[in-house]
Design a protein around this motif. Structure first.
Motif, PDB file in Angstrom:
ATOM      1  N   ARG A 178      15.957   2.900  -5.018  1.00 22.87           N
ATOM      2  CA  ARG A 178      15.269   3.530  -6.145  1.00 22.87           C
ATOM      3  C   ARG A 178      14.038   2.747  -6.553  1.00 22.87           C
ATOM      4  NH1 ARG A 178      19.649   4.642  -9.405  1.00 22.87           N
ATOM      5  NH2 ARG A 178      18.719   3.323 -11.009  1.00 22.87           N
ATOM      6  N   LEU A 179      12.969   3.491  -6.785  1.00 21.98           N
ATOM      7  CA  LEU A 179      11.725   2.896  -7.258  1.00 21.98           C
ATOM      8  C   LEU A 179      12.013   2.095  -8.534  1.00 21.98           C
ATOM      9  CD1 LEU A 179       8.632   2.849  -6.728  1.00 21.98           C
ATOM     10  CD2 LEU A 179       8.447   4.767  -8.309  1.00 21.98           C
ATOM     11  N   GLY A 180      11.508   0.886  -8.583  1.00 26.39           N
ATOM     12  CA  GLY A 180      11.698   0.055  -9.773  1.00 26.39           C
ATOM     13  C   GLY A 180      12.889  -0.884  -9.682  1.00 26.39           C
ATOM     14  N   ASP A 181      13.776  -0.633  -8.704  1.00 31.66           N
ATOM     15  CA  ASP A 181      14.971  -1.481  -8.588  1.00 31.66           C
ATOM     16  C   ASP A 181      14.664  -2.817  -7.927  1.00 31.66           C
ATOM     17  OD1 ASP A 181      16.515   0.418  -9.752  1.00 31.66           O
ATOM     18  OD2 ASP A 181      17.804   0.806  -8.007  1.00 31.66           O
ATOM     19  N   THR A 182      15.482  -3.791  -8.303  1.00 31.86           N
ATOM     20  CA  THR A 182      15.507  -5.068  -7.601  1.00 31.86           C
ATOM     21  C   THR A 182      16.802  -5.118  -6.811  1.00 31.86           C
ATOM     22  OG1 THR A 182      14.223  -6.214  -9.289  1.00 31.86           O
ATOM     23  CG2 THR A 182      15.637  -7.574  -7.903  1.00 31.86           C
TER      24      THR A 182
ATOM     25  N   LYS B 235      11.749  -6.205  -4.733  1.00 32.54           N
ATOM     26  CA  LYS B 235      11.594  -5.231  -5.809  1.00 32.54           C
ATOM     27  C   LYS B 235      10.728  -4.098  -5.284  1.00 32.54           C
ATOM     28  CE  LYS B 235      10.932  -4.629 -10.608  1.00 32.54           C
ATOM     29  NZ  LYS B 235      10.206  -4.867 -11.820  1.00 32.54           N
ATOM     30  N   PHE B 236      11.210  -2.873  -5.487  1.00 32.63           N
ATOM     31  CA  PHE B 236      10.481  -1.703  -4.982  1.00 32.63           C
ATOM     32  C   PHE B 236       9.584  -1.190  -6.092  1.00 32.63           C
ATOM     33  CE2 PHE B 236      14.601  -2.181  -3.004  1.00 32.63           C
ATOM     34  CZ  PHE B 236      14.209  -2.384  -1.698  1.00 32.63           C
ATOM     35  N   GLU B 237       8.311  -1.537  -5.988  1.00 40.52           N
ATOM     36  CA  GLU B 237       7.400  -1.260  -7.087  1.00 40.52           C
ATOM     37  C   GLU B 237       6.342  -0.226  -6.722  1.00 40.52           C
ATOM     38  OE1 GLU B 237       6.630  -5.188  -9.554  1.00 40.52           O
ATOM     39  OE2 GLU B 237       6.523  -5.587  -7.405  1.00 40.52           O
ATOM     40  N   ARG B 238       5.936   0.493  -7.702  1.00 42.45           N
ATOM     41  CA  ARG B 238       4.737   1.344  -7.661  1.00 42.45           C
ATOM     42  C   ARG B 238       4.766   2.551  -6.717  1.00 42.45           C
ATOM     43  NH1 ARG B 238      -0.229  -1.060  -9.534  1.00 42.45           N
ATOM     44  NH2 ARG B 238       0.945  -2.925  -9.037  1.00 42.45           N
ATOM     45  N   PHE B 239       5.121   2.360  -5.442  1.00 42.41           N
ATOM     46  CA  PHE B 239       5.017   3.458  -4.483  1.00 42.41           C
ATOM     47  C   PHE B 239       6.389   3.963  -4.059  1.00 42.41           C
ATOM     48  CE2 PHE B 239       1.320   0.630  -3.404  1.00 42.41           C
ATOM     49  CZ  PHE B 239       0.368   1.396  -4.059  1.00 42.41           C
TER      50      PHE B 239
ATOM     51  N   VAL C  84       0.847  -1.197   0.000  1.00 42.28           N
ATOM     52  CA  VAL C  84       0.000   0.000   0.000  1.00 42.28           C
ATOM     53  C   VAL C  84       0.885   1.251   0.000  1.00 42.28           C
ATOM     54  CG1 VAL C  84      -1.993  -1.065   1.151  1.00 42.28           C
ATOM     55  CG2 VAL C  84      -0.152  -0.089   2.533  1.00 42.28           C
ATOM     56  N   PRO C  85       0.295   2.400  -0.368  1.00 40.65           N
ATOM     57  CA  PRO C  85       1.074   3.643  -0.359  1.00 40.65           C
ATOM     58  C   PRO C  85       1.632   3.929   1.042  1.00 40.65           C
ATOM     59  CG  PRO C  85      -1.046   3.991  -1.441  1.00 40.65           C
ATOM     60  CD  PRO C  85      -1.081   2.622  -0.849  1.00 40.65           C
ATOM     61  N   SER C  86       2.761   4.599   1.059  1.00 43.78           N
ATOM     62  CA  SER C  86       3.443   4.911   2.313  1.00 43.78           C
ATOM     63  C   SER C  86       2.528   5.569   3.351  1.00 43.78           C
ATOM     64  CB  SER C  86       4.629   5.839   1.991  1.00 43.78           C
ATOM     65  OG  SER C  86       5.105   6.451   3.142  1.00 43.78           O
ATOM     66  N   ASP C  87       1.685   6.495   2.912  1.00 41.69           N
ATOM     67  CA  ASP C  87       0.833   7.232   3.865  1.00 41.69           C
ATOM     68  C   ASP C  87      -0.272   6.364   4.480  1.00 41.69           C
ATOM     69  OD1 ASP C  87       2.283   9.491   3.477  1.00 41.69           O
ATOM     70  OD2 ASP C  87       0.742  10.576   2.336  1.00 41.69           O
TER      71      ASP C  87
ATOM     72  N   PHE D 157      13.243   3.366   5.696  1.00 41.58           N
ATOM     73  CA  PHE D 157      14.016   3.449   4.458  1.00 41.58           C
ATOM     74  C   PHE D 157      13.186   4.224   3.454  1.00 41.58           C
ATOM     75  CE2 PHE D 157      12.070   0.315   1.525  1.00 41.58           C
ATOM     76  CZ  PHE D 157      11.316  -0.471   2.397  1.00 41.58           C
ATOM     77  N   GLN D 158      13.852   4.729   2.454  1.00 42.13           N
ATOM     78  CA  GLN D 158      13.144   5.596   1.512  1.00 42.13           C
ATOM     79  C   GLN D 158      13.205   5.026   0.102  1.00 42.13           C
ATOM     80  OE1 GLN D 158      14.797   9.520   1.079  1.00 42.13           O
ATOM     81  NE2 GLN D 158      12.966  10.312   0.063  1.00 42.13           N
ATOM     82  N   VAL D 159      12.051   4.970  -0.528  1.00 37.89           N
ATOM     83  CA  VAL D 159      11.997   4.573  -1.935  1.00 37.89           C
ATOM     84  C   VAL D 159      11.895   5.856  -2.749  1.00 37.89           C
ATOM     85  CG1 VAL D 159      10.772   3.224  -3.683  1.00 37.89           C
ATOM     86  CG2 VAL D 159      10.763   2.458  -1.282  1.00 37.89           C
ATOM     87  N   ARG D 160      12.920   6.104  -3.562  1.00 39.01           N
ATOM     88  CA  ARG D 160      12.933   7.371  -4.300  1.00 39.01           C
ATOM     89  C   ARG D 160      12.462   7.187  -5.730  1.00 39.01           C
ATOM     90  NH1 ARG D 160      18.171  10.816  -2.791  1.00 39.01           N
ATOM     91  NH2 ARG D 160      19.342   8.967  -3.396  1.00 39.01           N
ATOM     92  N   GLY D 161      11.500   8.009  -6.118  1.00 37.01           N
ATOM     93  CA  GLY D 161      10.921   7.918  -7.450  1.00 37.01           C
ATOM     94  C   GLY D 161      11.837   8.489  -8.504  1.00 37.01           C
TER      95      GLY D 161
END
Ligand code: C2O
Ligand code: CU
Length: 519
Positions: free
Chosen positions: A424-428, A489-493, A132-135, A515-519
């Motif tokens: 990074r968003l999208g990375d594995t 895998k950091f997907e979508r959010f 789900v979204p971070s918020d 941790f932070q997922v950066r778009g």
């Protein structure tokens, strides 16, 4: 009734001679019992904001009084829900238990939930395991104040599986996850999808849900959390262990069953206890699913390990049984590093690694049912591909003198994120947890399901053959001295998420980071 006073009164932790600390939970009652009580400040919807939702519900976090043991009822904190929109079976209350209602969702549904905090302190609701979204994730950075309402919206993106929801509050004074979950703030969340439905696994009365938690009670059935003095220090270091085990919020019971297959879905909702699930007659434990849904194929194990926050989906066939036969699901004896309980101070009546029953099945009727277990189960979601070029991010788990445990030398520090905690968003990536402590740690990562790539270095012990590493997980048990690699895998959010030890006392003491997922 003096409302403002009740709102501001703090929850009292009362020391009781000879035992531990009682939960004194009543102030919140005043809030809920008050008409014209503190009303929702209806604000924007966090996460998915849409005009139409498939499901909408109210979720109240409140105090209550429920009978758990014979005699006086116990004061608890618990969730209650009202379905405002959606299929009728979305919410099933557990009226006789402190457990929150079981929430049943379908993949693809859009859901809106109004969370009402009727407790005397901050809380949050974390949808454990959901993407789900971070918020919406119930993180401590977005506390719901006493008397306030927070509305969250999300789409059910996960495949079918057994998830759960629980409080995730962590304030300036430290974590409240252990306290609030122990007081009763937890419930099951089931996601269903087509792939699973097509397998026609046992359902309805033939699907048993089992939430395992351990609790300690004082003389008048008050819940007791954490010892005093030395005992409290030990509880903090090892995690709190109750001296009796509850199944679905009550002492384990006998369940009448028929000569047919059953699906048993188990959540370890305990603060710190690890279970070693086995059958009393020594038959193998047939595991068909884990945290993130069905495995690709069933796996027979001599026993199966269930660490805090983990779920296991078990299939058992009683068609060869006779009426009158009984079979017990037990937690079997084990030794896990230094947590073995041998000579442990605090002398718990039910040390970690003791043997005790969890549920008793009594065959009471014969039926004709041939429902073979499918050889192939959840095959649609492919494992996350990794290779020798996949980036490895390492985390060392280490003790901090008198203050719990650290990850890469760091402890919880609000939303501060170090450079090596940004992805990074999208990375594995492969995340590698190296446990440089003498205790097992159930490591949980928010917002996604991962695959276990492998383990190395752990001492072989009495749990090893029961660690289910195939399939999808959000929590993995890292044994003492062991290194475990996870593919994710950091997907979508994008945005902030959390990783932490799900031993709730470790987590509350700071073994948790953003941790932070950066778009
Ligand atoms: Cu089940 Cu961060 O938690
Ligand atoms: Cu831990």
């Amino acid at each position: 009734m003096n409302r403002s006073k009740s709102v501001h009164r703090r929850t009292v932790l009362q020391a009781v001679a000879g035992t531990g600390v009682l939960l004194t939970l009543s102030p919140g009652l005043l809030l809920t019992g008050c008409d014209g009580g503190v009303k929702a400040v209806e604000s924007e919807t966090l996460g998915l904001d849409s005009d139409e939702y498939d499901v909408e519900l109210n979720l109240h976090a409140m105090s209550d009084s429920v009978p758990i043991l014979p005699g006086a009822p116990s004061e608890v904190w618990r969730y209650r829900a009202e379905l405002l929109k959606g299929p009728k079976n979305t919410v099933s209350e557990n009226p006789d238990s402190y457990l929150g209602p079981t929430i049943r969702l379908r993949h693809g549904q859009t859901v809106k939930i109004h969370i009402h905090n009727e407790l005397p302190e901050d809380t949050t609701v974390h949808w454990h395991g959901l993407h789900v979204p971070s918020d919406v994730d119930g993180q401590p950075r977005l506390p719901i104040r006493p008397g306030e309402t927070m509305t969250v919206g999300f789409e059910v993106l996960d495949r079918a599986g057994l998830f759960w929801y629980h409080s995730h509050a962590h304030g300036k004074q430290g974590g409240r996850v252990g306290f609030q979950s122990y007081a009763g703030l937890a419930g099951l969340l089931i996601v269903e999808d087509e792939e699973e439905a097509d397998l026609k696994l046992p359902s309805g009365d033939n699907e048993l849900l089992l939430v395992l938690q351990d609790r300690t009670f004082a003389g008048n059935n008050e819940l007791v959390y954490m010892g005093r003095g030395m005992g409290s220090m030990m509880d903090r270091m090892h995690g709190f262990l109750g001296d009796r085990v509850l199944a679905n919020g009550a002492p384990p019971t006998t369940r009448k069953v028929a000569t047919r297959p059953y699906r048993i879905r188990v959540l370890n909702g305990s603060n710190a206890r690890i279970y070693k699930l086995a059958w009393s007659d020594g038959r193998p434990v047939t595991v068909i699913g884990a945290d993130g849904g069905l495995l690709q194929e069933p796996e027979d194990r001599p026993y199966a390990v269930l660490a805090p926050a983990q779920r296991l989906d078990i299939w058992v066939d009683l068609s060869e049984s006779q009426p009158g036969d009984t079979l017990e699901l037990i937690s079997d004896r084990f030794q896990a590093g230094m947590m073995g309980g041998m000579g442990m101070m605090g002398s718990n009546a039910l040390p970690l690694g003791s043997r005790f029953p969890l549920a008793r099945l009594e065959v009471s009727k014969s039926v004709e049912a041939s429902e073979p277990l499918p050889a192939q189960l959840g095959v649609q979601r492919q494992k996350i591909p990794v290779n020798s070029n996949t980036r490895i991010r390492s985390f060392e788990l280490s003790p901090v003198m008198m203050r719990g445990f650290a990850m890469n030398g760091r402890r919880f520090d609000g939303t501060n994120v170090a450079d090596d905690e940004k992805v990074r968003l999208g990375d594995t990536e492969i995340w590698e947890f190296h446990n440089n402590t003498p205790m097992p740690h159930p490591m949980h990562i928010h917002g996604l399901q991962f695959n276990v790539v492998g383990r190395r270095g752990g001492s072989s012990d009495s749990l090893q053959q029961g660690l289910v590493d195939s399939g999808w997980h959000d929590t993995v048990l890292v044994m003492p001295r062991e290194t475990v690699q996870l593919a994710m895998k950091f997907e979508r959010f994008d945005g902030l998420y959390i990783y932490h030890c799900h031993n709730m006392e470790h987590e509350d003491a700071g073994m948790m980071r953003y941790f932070q997922v950066r778009g």
